[in-house]
Design an enzyme around this catalytic site. Structure first.
Site, PDB file in Angstrom:
ATOM      1  N   ASP A   9       0.729  -1.144   0.030  1.00 48.56           N
ATOM      2  CA  ASP A   9       0.068   0.152   0.097  1.00 48.56           C
ATOM      3  C   ASP A   9       0.836   1.297   0.050  1.00 48.56           C
ATOM      4  OD1 ASP A   9      -2.292   1.401   0.027  1.00 48.56           O
ATOM      5  OD2 ASP A   9      -2.253   1.535   2.273  1.00 48.56           O
TER       6      ASP A   9
ATOM      7  N   CYS B  91     -12.560  -5.288   5.580  1.00 50.43           N
ATOM      8  CA  CYS B  91     -11.832  -6.231   6.467  1.00 50.43           C
ATOM      9  C   CYS B  91     -11.131  -7.317   5.784  1.00 50.43           C
ATOM     10  CB  CYS B  91     -12.749  -6.771   7.566  1.00 50.43           C
ATOM     11  SG  CYS B  91     -11.988  -8.060   8.730  1.00 50.43           S
TER      12      CYS B  91
ATOM     13  N   CYS C 264     -12.891 -11.057   6.918  1.00 53.20           N
ATOM     14  CA  CYS C 264     -14.354 -11.318   6.756  1.00 53.20           C
ATOM     15  C   CYS C 264     -15.063 -10.582   5.760  1.00 53.20           C
ATOM     16  CB  CYS C 264     -15.252 -11.171   8.047  1.00 53.20           C
ATOM     17  SG  CYS C 264     -15.390  -9.558   8.371  1.00 53.20           S
TER      18      CYS C 264
ATOM     19  N   CYS D  44     -12.744  -4.939  13.683  1.00 53.19           N
ATOM     20  CA  CYS D  44     -13.819  -5.208  12.961  1.00 53.19           C
ATOM     21  C   CYS D  44     -15.066  -5.448  13.738  1.00 53.19           C
ATOM     22  CB  CYS D  44     -13.073  -6.384  12.015  1.00 53.19           C
ATOM     23  SG  CYS D  44     -14.641  -6.625  10.690  1.00 53.19           S
TER      24      CYS D  44
ATOM     25  N   ASP E   8      -3.608   0.673   7.352  1.00 47.72           N
ATOM     26  CA  ASP E   8      -2.874   0.395   6.043  1.00 47.72           C
ATOM     27  C   ASP E   8      -2.150  -1.022   5.666  1.00 47.72           C
ATOM     28  OD1 ASP E   8      -2.975   3.207   6.073  1.00 47.72           O
ATOM     29  OD2 ASP E   8      -1.234   3.631   7.085  1.00 47.72           O
TER      30      ASP E   8
ATOM     31  N   CYS F  67     -15.931  -9.529  12.679  1.00 47.57           N
ATOM     32  CA  CYS F  67     -15.064 -10.729  13.349  1.00 47.57           C
ATOM     33  C   CYS F  67     -14.255 -10.667  14.276  1.00 47.57           C
ATOM     34  CB  CYS F  67     -14.668 -11.416  11.982  1.00 47.57           C
ATOM     35  SG  CYS F  67     -13.134 -10.080  11.286  1.00 47.57           S
TER      36      CYS F  67
ATOM     37  N   GLU G  53      -1.341  -1.182  -6.096  1.00 45.06           N
ATOM     38  CA  GLU G  53      -2.574  -0.413  -6.427  1.00 45.06           C
ATOM     39  C   GLU G  53      -2.141   0.090  -7.900  1.00 45.06           C
ATOM     40  OE1 GLU G  53      -4.391   1.973  -2.935  1.00 45.06           O
ATOM     41  OE2 GLU G  53      -2.148   1.903  -3.199  1.00 45.06           O
TER      42      GLU G  53
END
Ligand code: ZN
Length: 379
Positions: free
Chosen positions: A187, A323, A326, A341, A351, A344, A272
């Site tokens: 990232d 997430c 999940c 989260c 990041d 979950c 990306e």
């Protein structure tokens, strides 16, 4: 494949004078060749070609003694540059695009000369790479801050402000590394980090680099306070330009180092897609304006190609909201770095989670690139 290596030159005062003179003579030749083509085109509707102009060079060298000190191939390259300028012009005209007629180069607008066959003639590394012999200039001190690889094809001597550089273009054989099953997602541009990996590693820009940027900001403030046209303003402008170059060089070196590390270790590197990212809203939030990104990804791509590694660009949409365990999607303010989260209860670092989502997309995402999942990207 071709690779570029840029090194700083440390010419003595007399060498500096000769380098400046070479640039001036090359510029004059460029303008003369341009003039000839313009005249022929305007008066007779005729084009003067590269080979026709090249034929005059021995005459020029015979009649104007100062040109004898310049390698004949360097002069040929000047003619070639004129040729390229015209070819580009005619191509744009033909394509119906806006085309500016090739222009004369003013003082300060011609800053390099090229030895097109530097591996054979005109340039020679000496003294274990501590010096480089340049035809017509002499033996110049050089600093190979990273090793020169491959077979030298061309060498370009370039002036940037008050500094001189030599840029070698070499031909290197791809050096495939032993295969690696490991894959990683990265990232980019997540302040204060340069990149964060799906394994939780956070890479920061080097400290001296940050310091240089602070200095630049200060120099820019000083420049804006100086009176227009004053000597002090000129000085301040030179200082800003110098810092800009310094930062650009440091940034490039840093990019090389980070890319090298990634390529050495991972068989697949997922990032990306910048083109898609540019259209999304996170574009601004992530400070992608830092031009360094495209450069880093270009360096990463060619190092990977050379090593037989794979680099995959994926759609970055929602990577920082999902997430990775999940799939629950939740929009959080930018300042929330760590969260749990709600679905979950996995502890998520924004990041790192984004990097894990990026990695996962290489084989499940819309990019359609099917690669084997090396292992689950669990936390
Ligand atoms: Zn979850």
């Amino acid at each position: 494949m071709r690779k570029a290596f840029k090194y700083r030159l440390y010419p003595t005062k007399p060498q500096r004078r000769d380098l400046d003179k070479t640039l001036m003579l090359c510029r004059q030749l460029y303008n003369a060749a341009l003039q000839e083509r313009r005249d022929a085109y305007k008066k007779a509707g005729r084009t003067v070609g590269f080979y026709e102009q090249k034929r005059y060079l021995p005459e020029i060298r015979a009649e104007l003694p100062e040109y004898k000190h310049i390698h004949s191939q360097v002069l040929q390259n000047v003619i070639e540059r004129v040729d390229l300028a015209f070819k580009g012009f005619f191509r744009r005209v033909k394509a119906g695009q806006k085309a500016g007629y090739p222009r004369f180069k003013g003082k300060g607008r011609y800053d390099s000369f090229t030895f097109p066959q530097a591996g054979t003639t005109g340039v020679k590394l000496q003294d274990g790479g501590r010096r480089v012999l340049l035809y017509g200039i002499g033996s110049v001190k050089v600093k190979l801050h990273r090793p020169l690889e491959g077979k030298i094809k061309t060498a370009t001597v370039k002036r940037e402000g008050e500094h001189w550089y030599i840029i070698f273009i070499t031909e290197v054989d791809p050096k495939p590394l032993p295969p690696s099953e490991e894959a990683i997602g990265i990232d980019l541009g997540t302040n204060p980090h340069f990149l964060v990996t799906s394994e939780g590693e956070m890479v920061e820009a080097p400290r001296h680099f940050q310091k240089a940027e602070e200095k630049l900001a200060k120099a820019q403030r000083e420049l804006s306070r100086k009176k227009k046209g004053s000597n002090r303003r000129k000085k301040a402008r030179l200082k800003v330009a110098k810092l800009h170059r310094k930062i650009a060089n440091q940034r490039r070196d840093f990019h090389h180092k980070v890319a090298r590390k990634l390529v050495n270790r991972y068989g697949t590197i997922v990032h990306e897609d910048l083109n898609i990212l540019a259209l999304s809203r996170s574009y601004v939030a992530k400070g992608i304006h830092d031009a360094g990104w495209a450069q880093f990804l270009a360096i990463l791509a060619y190092k990977a190609e050379e090593a037989g590694r794979r680099v995959v660009g994926v759609d970055p949409k929602h990577t920082s909201q999902d997430c990775p365990v999940c799939g629950h999607r939740e929009k959080r303010p930018l300042w929330v770095r760590v969260s749990t989260c709600p679905q979950c209860s996995t502890l998520l670092h924004r990041d790192v989670a984004a990097a894990q989502n990026i990695l996962a997309r290489a084989w499940t995402g819309p990019s359609g690139v099917a690669i084997p999942c090396p292992r689950s990207p669990g936390l």
